[in-house]
Scaffold this active site. Structure first.
Site, PDB file in Angstrom:
ATOM      1  N   CYS A  32       0.828  -1.208   0.000  1.00 14.52           N
ATOM      2  CA  CYS A  32       0.000   0.000   0.000  1.00 14.52           C
ATOM      3  C   CYS A  32       0.865   1.262   0.000  1.00 14.52           C
ATOM      4  O   CYS A  32       1.567   1.538   0.972  1.00 14.52           O
ATOM      5  CB  CYS A  32      -0.904  -0.046   1.234  1.00 14.52           C
ATOM      6  SG  CYS A  32      -1.742   1.483   1.630  1.00 14.52           S
ATOM      7  N   CYS A  52       0.104   3.810   2.713  1.00 16.01           N
ATOM      8  CA  CYS A  52       0.556   3.261   4.002  1.00 16.01           C
ATOM      9  C   CYS A  52       2.042   3.547   4.203  1.00 16.01           C
ATOM     10  O   CYS A  52       2.481   3.864   5.314  1.00 16.01           O
ATOM     11  CB  CYS A  52       0.330   1.750   4.059  1.00 16.01           C
ATOM     12  SG  CYS A  52      -1.393   1.251   3.944  1.00 16.01           S
TER      13      CYS A  52
END
Length: 103
Positions: free
Chosen positions: A28, A31
């Protein structure tokens, strides 16, 4: 320090005080942007316990929270969820959110 939590220890590690958990995954992009912000906060804020959980390795806890997108940050105070925010947030935004529960 940001503590790594798992499905097995999440409830125990987040039952007291103010705890922010970053639900993330290695693939991600947002993230990966959020992680250094959390680490920076952990260095300067001793009123909050900072933790993270890999949603791929630990699917049970994110499912219990209904987490459908990451990064999602869950803030608990004394074991009760008080905030659940999704998407990247900068340090100032997170400091403002956390101040509500630590001041």
């Amino acid at each position: 320090m940001v503590e790594v939590l798992t499905d097995k220890n999440y409830e125990e590690e987040t039952k007291s005080g103010v705890v922010l958990t970053d639900f993330w995954a290695t693939w991600c992009g947002p993230c990966r942007m959020q992680s250094p912000v959390i680490e920076s906060l952990a260095e300067t804020n001793d009123k909050v316990k900072f933790s993270k959980m890999d949603v791929d390795a630990n699917p049970e806890t994110p499912a219990n929270f209904g987490i459908m997108a990451i990064p999602t940050l869950v803030v608990k105070k004394d074991g009760r969820v008080v905030e659940k925010i999704t998407g990247f947030h900068n340090k100032e935004q997170l400091e403002t959110i956390l101040a509500q529960y630590t001041d």
